[in-house]
Design an enzyme around this catalytic site. Sequence first.
Site, PDB file in Angstrom:
ATOM      1  N   ARG A  58       0.830  -1.220   0.000  1.00 34.66           N
ATOM      2  CA  ARG A  58       0.000   0.000   0.000  1.00 34.66           C
ATOM      3  C   ARG A  58       0.857   1.260   0.000  1.00 34.66           C
ATOM      4  NH1 ARG A  58      -0.434  -2.843   4.845  1.00 34.66           N
ATOM      5  NH2 ARG A  58      -0.470  -1.743   6.833  1.00 34.66           N
ATOM      6  N   GLU A 108       4.333  -0.488   8.863  1.00 34.33           N
ATOM      7  CA  GLU A 108       3.335  -0.252   9.922  1.00 34.33           C
ATOM      8  C   GLU A 108       3.741  -1.047  11.167  1.00 34.33           C
ATOM      9  OE1 GLU A 108       1.430   1.319  11.706  1.00 34.33           O
ATOM     10  OE2 GLU A 108      -0.316   1.583  10.412  1.00 34.33           O
TER      11      GLU A 108
HETATM   12  O1  LIG Z   1      -4.701  -1.371  11.191  1.00 35.52           O
HETATM   13  C1  LIG Z   1      -3.602  -0.794  11.140  1.00 35.52           C
HETATM   14  O2  LIG Z   1      -2.580  -1.329  10.700  1.00 35.52           O
HETATM   15  C2  LIG Z   1      -3.493   0.633  11.627  1.00 35.52           C
HETATM   16  C3  LIG Z   1      -3.568   1.623  10.503  1.00 35.52           C
HETATM   17  O3  LIG Z   1      -4.681   1.459   9.708  1.00 35.52           O
HETATM   18  O4  LIG Z   1      -4.536   0.839  12.531  1.00 35.52           O
HETATM   19  P1  LIG Z   1      -4.584   1.926  13.711  1.00 35.52           P
HETATM   20  O5  LIG Z   1      -4.966   3.223  13.089  1.00 35.52           O
HETATM   21  O6  LIG Z   1      -5.637   1.376  14.593  1.00 35.52           O
HETATM   22  O7  LIG Z   1      -3.230   1.957  14.374  1.00 35.52           O
END
Ligand SMILES: O=C(O)[C@@H](CO)OP(=O)(O)O
Length: 223
Positions: A58, A108
């Site tokens: 992404r 992430e």
């Molecule tokens: O699901 C995820 O990987 C993150 C970003 O979308 O979620 P959050 O915003 O809850 O940290």
Amino acid sequence: MSKLILVRHGQSIWNDRNLFTGWVDIPLSQKGIFEALNAGEKLSKFNIDIVYTSKLARAIQTALIILSKVETQKTPLIIHFNGKMKKWSNYASNIEPIPIIRKKALNERYYGTLQGLNKKEVGLKYGEQQLKLWRRSFDVEPPGGESLKDNLERTLPFFKKKIIPDLDDNKNVLIVAHGNSLRAITKYIENLDEQQIIKVEIPTGTPIVYNYENKIFKDKVIL
Ligand SMILES: O=C(O)[C@@H](CO)OP(=O)(O)O
């Protein structure tokens, strides 16, 4: 002076479905593709010298869409670091590349056993307070996953070792990454404490631009 541009990837298919995503490699939704195009339009006149993304589709997809809109004679070039790909794909004479460097350090946060679960359902099962702690506290780890602190501890060394030197070298740097890896970078460059970072949300597909000079980040603009 140089510029640092932060962009969170456009909406992914799992953002749209409200599922914890983490390291699950889900591509952009159609809305996310439009967000990336829109970010590219906003950045079309920027002179981008180098791009860093995570290893996740992404972010890479968003970076490539943005670069398709940037007005430049330079050529976006995905850099490979291993084996024949390194030797054969990076060879190109007479082109001035915009290197695209993909690093796990910018991924992430890893969401452990929450990955794939619906955020609303997790809130109903464990309570809103627990959900908030898992999602936004600084050092509470989601089950089997990384806290923001853990995320920061793998993202920041890379940022300091590789990206700051580019900025010191007067390069304009675009980072396309994720909500939490960008929160980690934001905590550092805006000098936020553990309470202040809890409230920071990074919207999808929205360029955040800083000027950088003499080791100082300043003049933040959200495009
Ligand atoms: O699901 C995820 O990987 C993150 C970003 O979308 O979620 P959050 O915003 O809850 O940290």
